[in-house]
Design a protein around this motif. Structure first.
Motif, PDB file in Angstrom:
ATOM      1  N   ASN A 129       0.827  -1.212   0.000  1.00 32.14           N
ATOM      2  CA  ASN A 129       0.000   0.000   0.000  1.00 32.14           C
ATOM      3  C   ASN A 129       0.864   1.265   0.000  1.00 32.14           C
ATOM      4  OD1 ASN A 129      -2.420  -1.444  -0.002  1.00 32.14           O
ATOM      5  ND2 ASN A 129      -2.472  -1.559   2.238  1.00 32.14           N
ATOM      6  N   VAL A 130       1.797   1.308  -0.934  1.00 34.05           N
ATOM      7  CA  VAL A 130       2.663   2.478  -1.067  1.00 34.05           C
ATOM      8  C   VAL A 130       1.933   3.555  -1.871  1.00 34.05           C
ATOM      9  CG1 VAL A 130       4.836   3.348  -1.981  1.00 34.05           C
ATOM     10  CG2 VAL A 130       4.727   1.048  -0.985  1.00 34.05           C
ATOM     11  N   PRO A 131       1.757   4.756  -1.319  1.00 34.87           N
ATOM     12  CA  PRO A 131       1.072   5.821  -2.078  1.00 34.87           C
ATOM     13  C   PRO A 131       1.908   6.243  -3.283  1.00 34.87           C
ATOM     14  CG  PRO A 131       1.190   6.345   0.279  1.00 34.87           C
ATOM     15  CD  PRO A 131       2.113   5.193   0.040  1.00 34.87           C
ATOM     16  N   VAL A 132       1.237   6.374  -4.419  1.00 31.30           N
ATOM     17  CA  VAL A 132       1.906   6.853  -5.621  1.00 31.30           C
ATOM     18  C   VAL A 132       1.148   8.049  -6.166  1.00 31.30           C
ATOM     19  CG1 VAL A 132       2.854   4.607  -6.238  1.00 31.30           C
ATOM     20  CG2 VAL A 132       0.603   5.264  -7.078  1.00 31.30           C
ATOM     21  N   ALA A 133       1.830   8.842  -6.949  1.00 33.95           N
ATOM     22  CA  ALA A 133       1.195  10.019  -7.540  1.00 33.95           C
ATOM     23  C   ALA A 133       0.020   9.581  -8.414  1.00 33.95           C
ATOM     24  CB  ALA A 133       2.214  10.791  -8.369  1.00 33.95           C
ATOM     25  N   PRO A 134      -1.071  10.340  -8.433  1.00 37.36           N
ATOM     26  CA  PRO A 134      -2.258   9.952  -9.213  1.00 37.36           C
ATOM     27  C   PRO A 134      -1.952   9.639 -10.674  1.00 37.36           C
ATOM     28  CG  PRO A 134      -2.766  11.804  -7.777  1.00 37.36           C
ATOM     29  CD  PRO A 134      -1.293  11.580  -7.663  1.00 37.36           C
ATOM     30  N   TYR A 135      -1.113  10.458 -11.313  1.00 38.01           N
ATOM     31  CA  TYR A 135      -0.804  10.200 -12.723  1.00 38.01           C
ATOM     32  C   TYR A 135      -0.011   8.913 -12.888  1.00 38.01           C
ATOM     33  CZ  TYR A 135       3.611  12.448 -11.311  1.00 38.01           C
ATOM     34  OH  TYR A 135       4.780  12.783 -10.661  1.00 38.01           O
ATOM     35  N   ASN A 136       0.828   8.563 -11.883  1.00 34.42           N
ATOM     36  CA  ASN A 136       1.559   7.299 -11.947  1.00 34.42           C
ATOM     37  C   ASN A 136       0.635   6.120 -11.705  1.00 34.42           C
ATOM     38  OD1 ASN A 136       4.065   8.240 -12.643  1.00 34.42           O
ATOM     39  ND2 ASN A 136       4.855   8.337 -10.558  1.00 34.42           N
ATOM     40  N   GLY A 137      -0.390   6.330 -10.849  1.00 37.15           N
ATOM     41  CA  GLY A 137      -1.356   5.270 -10.608  1.00 37.15           C
ATOM     42  C   GLY A 137      -2.111   4.896 -11.868  1.00 37.15           C
ATOM     43  N   VAL A 138      -2.509   5.907 -12.631  1.00 39.21           N
ATOM     44  CA  VAL A 138      -3.197   5.657 -13.902  1.00 39.21           C
ATOM     45  C   VAL A 138      -2.270   4.930 -14.880  1.00 39.21           C
ATOM     46  CG1 VAL A 138      -4.276   6.747 -15.897  1.00 39.21           C
ATOM     47  CG2 VAL A 138      -4.705   7.649 -13.595  1.00 39.21           C
ATOM     48  N   ALA A 139      -1.018   5.395 -14.951  1.00 39.41           N
ATOM     49  CA  ALA A 139      -0.059   4.770 -15.865  1.00 39.41           C
ATOM     50  C   ALA A 139       0.244   3.331 -15.465  1.00 39.41           C
ATOM     51  CB  ALA A 139       1.229   5.596 -15.904  1.00 39.41           C
ATOM     52  N   LEU A 140       0.343   3.081 -14.168  1.00 42.16           N
ATOM     53  CA  LEU A 140       0.611   1.722 -13.691  1.00 42.16           C
ATOM     54  C   LEU A 140      -0.532   0.780 -14.049  1.00 42.16           C
ATOM     55  CD1 LEU A 140       2.155   2.449 -10.167  1.00 42.16           C
ATOM     56  CD2 LEU A 140       3.251   1.145 -11.991  1.00 42.16           C
ATOM     57  N   SER A 141      -1.764   1.240 -13.838  1.00 44.15           N
ATOM     58  CA  SER A 141      -2.925   0.413 -14.174  1.00 44.15           C
ATOM     59  C   SER A 141      -2.967   0.115 -15.668  1.00 44.15           C
ATOM     60  CB  SER A 141      -4.218   1.120 -13.730  1.00 44.15           C
ATOM     61  OG  SER A 141      -4.236   1.301 -12.332  1.00 44.15           O
ATOM     62  N   GLN A 142      -2.624   1.118 -16.476  1.00 44.17           N
ATOM     63  CA  GLN A 142      -2.616   0.930 -17.923  1.00 44.17           C
ATOM     64  C   GLN A 142      -1.540  -0.059 -18.334  1.00 44.17           C
ATOM     65  OE1 GLN A 142      -4.864   2.288 -20.139  1.00 44.17           O
ATOM     66  NE2 GLN A 142      -3.895   0.846 -21.563  1.00 44.17           N
ATOM     67  N   ASP A 143      -0.325   0.101 -17.750  1.00 40.08           N
ATOM     68  CA  ASP A 143       0.764  -0.826 -18.069  1.00 40.08           C
ATOM     69  C   ASP A 143       0.415  -2.244 -17.656  1.00 40.08           C
ATOM     70  OD1 ASP A 143       2.272   1.214 -19.112  1.00 40.08           O
ATOM     71  OD2 ASP A 143       3.513   1.495 -17.335  1.00 40.08           O
ATOM     72  N   GLN A 144      -0.241  -2.365 -16.504  1.00 38.35           N
ATOM     73  CA  GLN A 144      -0.605  -3.691 -16.015  1.00 38.35           C
ATOM     74  C   GLN A 144      -1.592  -4.362 -16.970  1.00 38.35           C
ATOM     75  OE1 GLN A 144      -2.052  -3.658 -12.010  1.00 38.35           O
ATOM     76  NE2 GLN A 144      -2.389  -5.854 -11.933  1.00 38.35           N
ATOM     77  N   SER A 145      -2.558  -3.604 -17.464  1.00 40.75           N
ATOM     78  CA  SER A 145      -3.521  -4.177 -18.402  1.00 40.75           C
ATOM     79  C   SER A 145      -2.891  -4.478 -19.759  1.00 40.75           C
ATOM     80  CB  SER A 145      -4.702  -3.222 -18.570  1.00 40.75           C
ATOM     81  OG  SER A 145      -4.283  -1.999 -19.165  1.00 40.75           O
ATOM     82  N   ASN A 146      -1.839  -3.729 -20.115  1.00 47.42           N
ATOM     83  CA  ASN A 146      -1.144  -3.968 -21.378  1.00 47.42           C
ATOM     84  C   ASN A 146      -0.217  -5.173 -21.307  1.00 47.42           C
ATOM     85  OD1 ASN A 146      -2.369  -1.783 -22.604  1.00 47.42           O
ATOM     86  ND2 ASN A 146      -0.677  -0.376 -22.147  1.00 47.42           N
ATOM     87  N   GLY A 147       0.116  -5.608 -20.096  1.00 45.07           N
ATOM     88  CA  GLY A 147       0.918  -6.819 -19.957  1.00 45.07           C
ATOM     89  C   GLY A 147       2.403  -6.614 -19.771  1.00 45.07           C
ATOM     90  N   ALA A 148       2.846  -5.366 -19.546  1.00 41.31           N
ATOM     91  CA  ALA A 148       4.273  -5.113 -19.329  1.00 41.31           C
ATOM     92  C   ALA A 148       4.450  -3.779 -18.627  1.00 41.31           C
ATOM     93  CB  ALA A 148       5.034  -5.117 -20.644  1.00 41.31           C
ATOM     94  N   ILE A 149       5.568  -3.649 -17.911  1.00 40.42           N
ATOM     95  CA  ILE A 149       5.828  -2.408 -17.188  1.00 40.42           C
ATOM     96  C   ILE A 149       7.323  -2.101 -17.220  1.00 40.42           C
ATOM     97  CG2 ILE A 149       6.086  -3.596 -14.959  1.00 40.42           C
ATOM     98  CD1 ILE A 149       4.851  -1.140 -13.647  1.00 40.42           C
ATOM     99  N   SER A 150       7.655  -0.822 -17.286  1.00 43.26           N
ATOM    100  CA  SER A 150       9.055  -0.386 -17.276  1.00 43.26           C
ATOM    101  C   SER A 150       9.396   0.192 -15.912  1.00 43.26           C
ATOM    102  CB  SER A 150       9.304   0.658 -18.377  1.00 43.26           C
ATOM    103  OG  SER A 150       9.170   0.080 -19.657  1.00 43.26           O
ATOM    104  N   LEU A 151      10.179  -0.546 -15.156  1.00 48.52           N
ATOM    105  CA  LEU A 151      10.629  -0.093 -13.852  1.00 48.52           C
ATOM    106  C   LEU A 151      12.123   0.238 -13.918  1.00 48.52           C
ATOM    107  CD1 LEU A 151       8.973  -2.755 -11.493  1.00 48.52           C
ATOM    108  CD2 LEU A 151       8.107  -0.476 -12.050  1.00 48.52           C
ATOM    109  N   VAL A 152      12.614   0.832 -12.865  1.00 49.92           N
ATOM    110  CA  VAL A 152      14.043   1.048 -12.709  1.00 49.92           C
ATOM    111  C   VAL A 152      14.448   0.508 -11.345  1.00 49.92           C
ATOM    112  CG1 VAL A 152      15.920   2.719 -12.548  1.00 49.92           C
ATOM    113  CG2 VAL A 152      14.076   3.081 -14.204  1.00 49.92           C
ATOM    114  N   ILE A 153      15.340  -0.458 -11.326  1.00 47.61           N
ATOM    115  CA  ILE A 153      15.870  -0.998 -10.080  1.00 47.61           C
ATOM    116  C   ILE A 153      17.120  -0.202  -9.731  1.00 47.61           C
ATOM    117  CG2 ILE A 153      16.719  -3.039  -8.858  1.00 47.61           C
ATOM    118  CD1 ILE A 153      13.795  -3.206  -9.774  1.00 47.61           C
TER     119      ILE A 153
END
Length: 209
Positions: A129-153
């Motif tokens: 339950n880490v709070p994220v910026a609203p625009y990042n939340g929308v982008a994360l949900s979209q990436d998740q539905s698209n089947g891939a995500i770009s993170l930085v470790i």
């Protein structure tokens, strides 16, 4: 007669102190010069990091824009130097998305890396339950539905160099590893997170010291 002798002794003491200080200064300068010459000859190189793989165990975006994630990454670090050892002190691993930290810090225990040696770490990186910026939340949900995500470790910490018996002061270490992680295959109807799957990445990381 005694007054003149006292003054003479004071002048003599000042000369001795002056000579000692000059000698210490010359000795320090020589030691520093030898160290710089040795350092230039050895030509120390930064360690090389590679993000080998990532295993997803959980990834969920919920209202109001909270992210819970849990995955394991495998990172290798190689010391390219043939005459310089590396002390890794207090390494912290975490993930970011669009420059925002989305997981907690995971600590890698301090270790020493010998000449030309390679260390492999497989830390768990997670957040609940880490709070994220609203625009990042929308982008994360979209990436998740698209089947891939770009993170930085990222790995932040400190390192010390070891040359013979000499150990340098601590230097800040910053490692950045791009990670394009597929979650599923939306074309086959399998979208979202597929847990327990190890994704081979073999992604070189940028390193600054």
């Amino acid at each position: 007669m005694s007054i003149k002798d006292c003054g003479h002794h004071k002048d003599k003491k000042k000369k001795i102190i002056k000579r000692v200080l000059i000698g210490l200064g010359i000795f320090t300068a020589l030691v520093l010069l030898i160290f710089l010459i040795t350092w230039a000859i050895l030509q120390p190189k930064k360690p090389r990091f590679v993000l080998q793989d990532a295993t997803i165990y959980g990834f969920n975006v919920s209202a109001p824009v909270l992210l819970s994630s849990n995955f394991q990454v495998t990172v290798s670090a190689r010391n390219p130097n043939s005459k310089i050892g590396i002390y890794y002190d207090k390494l912290d691993v975490f993930a970011t998305y669009h420059s925002q930290q989305i997981t907690y810090f995971t600590i890698i225990q301090p270790t020493y890396q010998g000449h030309k040696d390679t260390n492999i770490w497989s830390p768990f990186v997670y957040g609940t339950n880490v709070p994220v910026a609203p625009y990042n939340g929308v982008a994360l949900s979209q990436d998740q539905s698209n089947g891939a995500i770009s993170l930085v470790i990222k790995i932040n910490g400190r390192v010390r160099w070891k040359v013979g018996s000499f150990i340098s002061r601590r230097y800040h270490l910053h490692v950045t590893c791009p990670a394009y992680i597929p979650f599923g295959n939306k074309n086959s109807g399998i979208a979202g997170v597929v847990t327990g799957v190890k994704y081979q990445l073999a992604q070189k990381c940028s390193v600054s010291v």
